[in-house]
Design a protein around this motif. Structure first.
Motif, PDB file in Angstrom:
ATOM      1  N   VAL A 196     -70.889  53.155  42.918  1.00  0.00           N
ATOM      2  CA  VAL A 196     -71.875  53.829  43.754  1.00  0.00           C
ATOM      3  C   VAL A 196     -73.048  52.879  43.953  1.00  0.00           C
ATOM      4  O   VAL A 196     -73.767  52.575  43.007  1.00  0.00           O
ATOM      5  CB  VAL A 196     -72.343  55.136  43.088  1.00  0.00           C
ATOM      6  N   PRO A 197     -73.208  52.355  45.176  1.00  0.00           N
ATOM      7  CA  PRO A 197     -74.273  51.373  45.370  1.00  0.00           C
ATOM      8  C   PRO A 197     -75.637  52.056  45.471  1.00  0.00           C
ATOM      9  O   PRO A 197     -75.722  53.252  45.747  1.00  0.00           O
ATOM     10  CB  PRO A 197     -73.911  50.725  46.700  1.00  0.00           C
ATOM     11  N   GLU A 198     -76.659  51.274  45.209  1.00  0.00           N
ATOM     12  CA  GLU A 198     -77.999  51.777  45.437  1.00  0.00           C
ATOM     13  C   GLU A 198     -78.212  51.768  46.945  1.00  0.00           C
ATOM     14  O   GLU A 198     -77.887  50.785  47.614  1.00  0.00           O
ATOM     15  CB  GLU A 198     -78.999  50.854  44.756  1.00  0.00           C
ATOM     16  N   LEU A 199     -78.748  52.850  47.480  1.00  0.00           N
ATOM     17  CA  LEU A 199     -78.899  52.913  48.929  1.00  0.00           C
ATOM     18  C   LEU A 199     -79.934  51.908  49.417  1.00  0.00           C
ATOM     19  O   LEU A 199     -80.916  51.631  48.734  1.00  0.00           O
ATOM     20  CB  LEU A 199     -79.335  54.323  49.355  1.00  0.00           C
ATOM     21  N   THR A 200     -79.681  51.376  50.597  1.00  0.00           N
ATOM     22  CA  THR A 200     -80.698  50.527  51.209  1.00  0.00           C
ATOM     23  C   THR A 200     -81.842  51.440  51.653  1.00  0.00           C
ATOM     24  O   THR A 200     -81.697  52.661  51.704  1.00  0.00           O
ATOM     25  CB  THR A 200     -80.155  49.799  52.447  1.00  0.00           C
ATOM     26  N   TYR A 201     -82.944  50.796  52.011  1.00  0.00           N
ATOM     27  CA  TYR A 201     -84.110  51.555  52.444  1.00  0.00           C
ATOM     28  C   TYR A 201     -83.748  52.439  53.638  1.00  0.00           C
ATOM     29  O   TYR A 201     -84.086  53.624  53.689  1.00  0.00           O
ATOM     30  CB  TYR A 201     -85.231  50.580  52.808  1.00  0.00           C
ATOM     31  N   GLY A 223     -75.743  53.892  63.942  1.00  0.00           N
ATOM     32  CA  GLY A 223     -75.886  52.739  63.057  1.00  0.00           C
ATOM     33  C   GLY A 223     -74.955  51.627  63.487  1.00  0.00           C
ATOM     34  O   GLY A 223     -73.778  51.878  63.743  1.00  0.00           O
ATOM     35  N   VAL A 224     -75.471  50.421  63.569  1.00  0.00           N
ATOM     36  CA  VAL A 224     -74.640  49.289  64.000  1.00  0.00           C
ATOM     37  C   VAL A 224     -73.437  49.148  63.068  1.00  0.00           C
ATOM     38  O   VAL A 224     -73.455  49.670  61.945  1.00  0.00           O
ATOM     39  CB  VAL A 224     -75.453  47.972  64.034  1.00  0.00           C
ATOM     40  N   THR A 225     -72.400  48.456  63.504  1.00  0.00           N
ATOM     41  CA  THR A 225     -71.207  48.301  62.675  1.00  0.00           C
ATOM     42  C   THR A 225     -71.591  47.590  61.374  1.00  0.00           C
ATOM     43  O   THR A 225     -72.339  46.626  61.385  1.00  0.00           O
ATOM     44  CB  THR A 225     -70.117  47.476  63.388  1.00  0.00           C
ATOM     45  N   GLY A 226     -71.093  48.129  60.265  1.00  0.00           N
ATOM     46  CA  GLY A 226     -71.386  47.515  58.969  1.00  0.00           C
ATOM     47  C   GLY A 226     -72.742  47.895  58.404  1.00  0.00           C
ATOM     48  O   GLY A 226     -73.219  47.304  57.443  1.00  0.00           O
ATOM     49  N   SER A 227     -73.363  48.931  58.978  1.00  0.00           N
ATOM     50  CA  SER A 227     -74.697  49.313  58.500  1.00  0.00           C
ATOM     51  C   SER A 227     -74.620  50.289  57.327  1.00  0.00           C
ATOM     52  O   SER A 227     -75.637  50.695  56.785  1.00  0.00           O
ATOM     53  CB  SER A 227     -75.510  49.921  59.640  1.00  0.00           C
ATOM     54  N   LYS A 229     -72.766  53.424  57.224  1.00  0.00           N
ATOM     55  CA  LYS A 229     -72.762  54.847  57.588  1.00  0.00           C
ATOM     56  C   LYS A 229     -71.944  55.660  56.594  1.00  0.00           C
ATOM     57  O   LYS A 229     -72.326  56.761  56.203  1.00  0.00           O
ATOM     58  CB  LYS A 229     -72.211  55.034  59.007  1.00  0.00           C
ATOM     59  N   THR A 230     -70.807  55.088  56.181  1.00  0.00           N
ATOM     60  CA  THR A 230     -69.926  55.838  55.290  1.00  0.00           C
ATOM     61  C   THR A 230     -70.624  56.209  53.988  1.00  0.00           C
ATOM     62  O   THR A 230     -70.455  57.323  53.482  1.00  0.00           O
ATOM     63  CB  THR A 230     -68.643  55.032  54.997  1.00  0.00           C
ATOM     64  N   GLU A 231     -71.414  55.290  53.448  1.00  0.00           N
ATOM     65  CA  GLU A 231     -72.142  55.592  52.205  1.00  0.00           C
ATOM     66  C   GLU A 231     -73.120  56.748  52.433  1.00  0.00           C
ATOM     67  O   GLU A 231     -73.280  57.606  51.564  1.00  0.00           O
ATOM     68  CB  GLU A 231     -72.878  54.339  51.713  1.00  0.00           C
ATOM     69  N   ARG A 379     -77.361  45.602  59.280  1.00  0.00           N
ATOM     70  CA  ARG A 379     -76.155  45.586  58.457  1.00  0.00           C
ATOM     71  C   ARG A 379     -76.555  45.527  56.989  1.00  0.00           C
ATOM     72  O   ARG A 379     -77.592  44.946  56.651  1.00  0.00           O
ATOM     73  CB  ARG A 379     -75.307  44.365  58.791  1.00  0.00           C
ATOM     74  N   VAL A 380     -75.708  46.129  56.152  1.00  0.00           N
ATOM     75  CA  VAL A 380     -75.959  46.117  54.715  1.00  0.00           C
ATOM     76  C   VAL A 380     -75.985  44.674  54.217  1.00  0.00           C
ATOM     77  O   VAL A 380     -75.185  43.846  54.650  1.00  0.00           O
ATOM     78  CB  VAL A 380     -74.851  46.898  53.975  1.00  0.00           C
ATOM     79  N   GLY A 381     -76.907  44.383  53.307  1.00  0.00           N
ATOM     80  CA  GLY A 381     -76.961  43.059  52.693  1.00  0.00           C
ATOM     81  C   GLY A 381     -77.486  41.997  53.635  1.00  0.00           C
ATOM     82  O   GLY A 381     -77.300  40.803  53.405  1.00  0.00           O
ATOM     83  N   HIS A 548     -61.559  48.917  60.425  1.00  0.00           N
ATOM     84  CA  HIS A 548     -60.948  48.291  59.257  1.00  0.00           C
ATOM     85  C   HIS A 548     -61.855  47.204  58.724  1.00  0.00           C
ATOM     86  O   HIS A 548     -62.571  46.563  59.458  1.00  0.00           O
ATOM     87  CB  HIS A 548     -59.597  47.674  59.606  1.00  0.00           C
ATOM     88  N   ASP A 549     -61.793  47.031  57.456  1.00  0.00           N
ATOM     89  CA  ASP A 549     -62.626  46.043  56.794  1.00  0.00           C
ATOM     90  C   ASP A 549     -61.748  44.895  56.318  1.00  0.00           C
ATOM     91  O   ASP A 549     -61.059  45.015  55.329  1.00  0.00           O
ATOM     92  CB  ASP A 549     -63.285  46.718  55.568  1.00  0.00           C
ATOM     93  N   PHE A 550     -61.732  43.787  57.042  1.00  0.00           N
ATOM     94  CA  PHE A 550     -60.979  42.618  56.598  1.00  0.00           C
ATOM     95  C   PHE A 550     -61.975  41.495  56.323  1.00  0.00           C
ATOM     96  O   PHE A 550     -62.426  40.828  57.253  1.00  0.00           O
ATOM     97  CB  PHE A 550     -59.968  42.168  57.661  1.00  0.00           C
TER      98      PHE A 550
HETATM   99  P1  ADP Z   1     -70.177  51.281  58.790  1.00  0.00           P
HETATM  100  O1  ADP Z   1     -69.353  52.512  58.568  1.00  0.00           O
HETATM  101  O2  ADP Z   1     -71.579  51.577  59.224  1.00  0.00           O
HETATM  102  O3  ADP Z   1     -69.505  50.247  59.675  1.00  0.00           O
HETATM  103  P2  ADP Z   1     -69.650  50.830  56.019  1.00  0.00           P
HETATM  104  O4  ADP Z   1     -70.052  52.146  55.509  1.00  0.00           O
HETATM  105  O5  ADP Z   1     -68.203  50.540  56.139  1.00  0.00           O
HETATM  106  O6  ADP Z   1     -70.366  50.550  57.395  1.00  0.00           O
HETATM  107  O7  ADP Z   1     -70.358  49.730  55.100  1.00  0.00           O
HETATM  108  C1  ADP Z   1     -70.147  48.352  55.278  1.00  0.00           C
HETATM  109  C2  ADP Z   1     -69.948  47.682  53.931  1.00  0.00           C
HETATM  110  O8  ADP Z   1     -71.166  47.738  53.161  1.00  0.00           O
HETATM  111  C3  ADP Z   1     -68.906  48.347  53.075  1.00  0.00           C
HETATM  112  O9  ADP Z   1     -68.148  47.353  52.464  1.00  0.00           O
HETATM  113  C4  ADP Z   1     -69.696  49.143  52.049  1.00  0.00           C
HETATM  114  O10 ADP Z   1     -68.997  49.274  50.833  1.00  0.00           O
HETATM  115  C5  ADP Z   1     -70.946  48.316  51.868  1.00  0.00           C
HETATM  116  N1  ADP Z   1     -72.141  49.097  51.532  1.00  0.00           N
HETATM  117  C6  ADP Z   1     -72.552  50.244  52.116  1.00  0.00           C
HETATM  118  N2  ADP Z   1     -73.729  50.657  51.604  1.00  0.00           N
HETATM  119  C7  ADP Z   1     -74.066  49.769  50.645  1.00  0.00           C
HETATM  120  C8  ADP Z   1     -75.183  49.634  49.764  1.00  0.00           C
HETATM  121  N3  ADP Z   1     -76.181  50.516  49.772  1.00  0.00           N
HETATM  122  N4  ADP Z   1     -75.193  48.576  48.930  1.00  0.00           N
HETATM  123  C9  ADP Z   1     -74.198  47.677  48.926  1.00  0.00           C
HETATM  124  N5  ADP Z   1     -73.126  47.733  49.726  1.00  0.00           N
HETATM  125  C10 ADP Z   1     -73.051  48.758  50.598  1.00  0.00           C
END
Ligand code: ADP
Ligand code: ZN
Length: 739
Positions: A196-201, A223-227, A229-231, A379-381, A548-550
């Protein structure tokens, strides 16, 4: 007591409540699935109880029959679902029973599937001493004493192989007592490791915004791709569970892979149930029962899961809310968004729509305040969005390159492969070529049954019709002029695969399109194999664009960015932007930055420019201005009457007659105040004038969106009812395509 029962027969003549008496001692409630005698011969039929009344409401002397029995001990429809079905009957002008059937698994009807049970044993007297000369019997008793719980015979067997005779002997002796308990057949999916990651701001802010929503409210999570959203979804669901409520998560069918499900299962384990078309009948039935019997408060599924029997609904999530697959193309032609909006309003739940490329309508609603707008801009990170370059294919051609790859894409592909990374090549056209034509006379090979050019499939050395599936061998001479000048034009995925071998001999490629994904597991197999690195390049149609996440993919090539752009539909700009943004989002999901090359003949086209800079708000402003100028949706609504039949002449006559009649009905429904609301009413052969041997004719209506619209729709529906017996008529409100 009397029960108002709707019989489970889809026919207008019986689509109403019939009255039955409820015998003393039979606990019948609204939502029960019952067996009743029906018709002259009183044959036994299934039905659903809509409500109970004290009075029969019938005239004296009318014979009232009895409800025979309950098909299931529990109610199969919730009160909320009964109300929803009634609303659908009105809103979509469908049979009530057709709406109800969406809410229960097909296997429930007709008793086609029974619950599966297994035998459970426990110690008759846990404190009684036990001794036996059989070591196995002693072990079984010890095991049961140690676990201190009833166990299934199957589980005991797993611990103590070969223990079944011993268990049976112990039951005979009365040491063990048996009972049976239902088991649920469950689909299996790979569990992803979950941290369970710590949420970004930004994610934290999004979560707070969802928490602040009022019951019944809808929010758009853009939310842009990779931002991440799923979390955000996962945290919202957690909130919902904490409040003792259930959640429904809708994803497009194509994205419903074990990968997606695995992410939810990792967090919530057994509390999720999955509904999609690839389940076996038993699994589907049991997953539905786990939801209904409150064993699984979280449902993940495709479009129809919006009807899942979640009793205390707290949240509905629609991921990739812009996807077309949320619109049902069969009666009742519902859109999952409308059903979800209705459900959250009646149950006081919240609705969260997520997308990197929201539908124009949703963003429009978010800007005008009917939805709450929540944004994830980064995007995250801090991973950068991929760098997008355009390859101008006109310039390539002038420089003497008439191949399908630009020099830019070739050099980037070479570098990507050399670095040991993976690439994805996207092209929205399967087969080898788009059409086959004669260079001598210009004849284009068309399907015998359809008004459509045929596509060449090289692997089979055949031409095929993508509308009816017809197939014939590639002729060696022109069927029209007899000259040997047959040639294929345009490119398809098959040709891309072939060209890769020419440029990069020995490169391992996999192709994913409707031709290679013919059986139900192929889709996942291809993705898994690519994910394991068994191929370096994945070539495919829009199937590869979904989430998909590749991590190893660093390059995405869009072979022909213009294909969807040139589509004759007012949504072509929107669809192109969505597709390009999504495929681009596949690049650089991990530490290596991603790159995208878009090949196009119109590099200056605003839609491509906005897609290049991944500027959704910019695209929206451009596109909504276009729509406003032409009064396209969301400012208006299209309605199409589609007629089809063998006799073209009578079809055209009938079509014109319908057009006149419908225009009259609409004008009187709209009144003088709304005389300018009817923007267009046009009768003409459909763009594809023939499919599978049937001629097609259409009446296209465009109505301004005003508060008079519901009245106009009622007129259209009444028109449909009046002509329902004419089997060749189909009415589509907001058709997904107008071909
Ligand atoms: P989206 O659905 O917006 O395209 P994802 O939810 O798939 O984005 O997240 C992109 C990647 O970032 C995933 O690999 C996910 O595990 C990771 N991620 C999401 N939130 C965090 C977070 N708060 N800290 C670290 N990694 C995260
Ligand atoms: Zn055909």
């Amino acid at each position: 007591m009397f029960a108002k029962v709707i019989i489970d027969i889809a026919h207008t003549a019986v689509d109403r409540a019939f009255t039955y008496r409820v015998k003393e001692g039979l606990d019948v409630r609204p939502g029960h699935h019952v067996l009743v005698p029906f018709g002259q011969g009183s044959s036994v039929k299934e039905g659903f109880v809509l409500k109970l009344t004290e009075e029969s409401g019938l005239e004296d002397g009318v014979i009232v029959k009895d409800v025979l029995s309950l098909a299931e001990p529990y109610t199969v429809l919730l009160p909320e679902q009964l109300a929803l079905a009634e609303w659908m009957q009105e809103a979509y002008h469908c049979l009530l029973v057709d709406a109800l059937r969406l809410m229960i698994p097909a296997q429930l009807r007709g008793g086609r599937i029974r619950e599966k049970r297994e035998s459970i044993v426990c110690l008759a007297d846990p404190d009684a001493p036990f001794s036996s000369r059989s070591p196995m019997q002693t072990e079984v008793v010890d095991l049961l004493k140690r676990t201190g719980q009833p166990m299934s015979v199957r589980d005991i067997h797993a611990f103590l192989p070969g223990s079944s005779p011993a268990v049976a002997a112990l039951v005979r002796k009365g040491v063990l007592s048996t009972s049976s308990s239902p088991v649920f057949r469950r689909p299996v999916y790979s569990l992803k490791a979950d941290t369970v990651p710590e949420l970004t701001y930004e994610q934290e802010a999004a979560l707070q915004a969802v928490r602040a929503l009022a019951p019944g409210q809808t929010a758009l999570l853009y939310g842009v791709t990779g931002s991440g959203k799923t979390e955000v979804y996962l945290r919202c669901i957690e909130d919902c569970l904490k409040a003792g409520k259930g959640a429904i998560v809708l994803v497009p069918e194509i994205a419903l892979t074990p990968q997606t499900v695995g992410r939810f299962a990792a967090r919530f384990g057994d509390r999720i149930a999955v509904l999609h078309s690839r389940l076996s009948a038993g699994e589907r039935f049991d997953e539905w029962r786990r939801i209904r019997l409150k064993k699984a408060p979280i449902v993940i599924g495709a479009r129809s899961a919006v009807f899942a029997p979640v009793e205390d609904l707290g949240l509905v999530i629609m991921d990739e809310e812009h996807e077309n697959s949320y619109q049902s193309e069969i009666t009742p032609r519902y859109h999952a968004l409308d059903i979800a909006r209705r459900r959250v309003k009646t149950s006081g739940a919240k609705l969260l729509l997520g997308s990197a490329t929201p539908s124009l309508l949703s963003y429009f609603r978010a800007l005008n305040g009917s939805y709450e707008l929540i944004e994830l801009k980064h995007r995250v990170g801090g991973r950068p969005l991929p760098r997008v370059s355009m390859a101008d294919m006109r310039a390539e051609f002038l420089n003497g390159n008439n191949g399908i790859f630009s020099s830019l894409l070739l050099s980037k592909l070479g570098a990507c492969l050399k670095a040991g990374h993976q690439a994805m090549l996207f092209l929205n056209r399967r087969g080898y070529s788009t059409f086959v034509s004669c260079r001598g006379c210009g004849y284009v090979l068309t399907c015998d049954n359809c008004d459509i050019s045929m596509t060449f499939h090289k692997a089979q050395n055949a031409v095929r019709c993508h509308y009816c599936g017809a197939k014939k061998p590639l002729p060696s001479v022109c069927p029209n002029c007899g000259k040997p000048f047959i040639k294929y034009f345009g490119i398809g995925t098959e040709q891309v695969e072939e060209q890769i071998q020419k440029w990069f001999p020995g490169t391992k490629t996999v192709r994913m399109d409707a031709d290679t994904v013919s059986h139900r597991d192929a889709y996942e197999q291809i993705l898994t194999s690519f994910g394991r690195g068994e191929a370096q390049i994945l070539i495919g149609t829009q199937m590869i664009a979904k989430g998909h996440d590749f991590p190893n993919v660093t390059l995405v090539g869009v072979v022909a960015a213009d294909t969807t752009l040139r589509f004759p539909d007012y949504r072509s700009g929107e669809r192109t932007f969505q597709l390009l943004t999504q495929v681009s989002g596949r690049a650089g999901r991990d530490k290596d930055p991603g790159e995208v090359v878009m090949q196009t003949y119109v590099p200056d086209h605003p839609v491509l420019q906005f897609a290049r800079s991944q500027d959704y708000p910019g695209f929206y402003q451009y596109e909504i201005a276009q729509r406003k100028k032409c009064l396209y949706p969301p400012f208006s609504l299209f309605i199409r009457l589609l007629l089809s039949g063998e006799n073209e002449v009578s079809l055209i006559e009938r079509g014109k007659e319908y057009a006149r009649a419908l225009e009259g009905e609409l004008r009187s429904a709209l009144g003088t105040e709304g005389r300018d609301d009817l923007l267009l009413l046009m009768a003409a052969p459909a763009p594809i004038a023939r499919i599978a041997g049937q001629s097609r004719y259409q009446v296209l209506v465009k109505l301004l969106r005003t508060r008079r619209l519901p009245e106009a729709l009622r007129a259209v529906y009444a028109f449909e009812t009046a002509h329902r017996t004419d089997g060749f008529l189909k009415i589509e409100i907001n058709p997904q395509d107008m071909l």
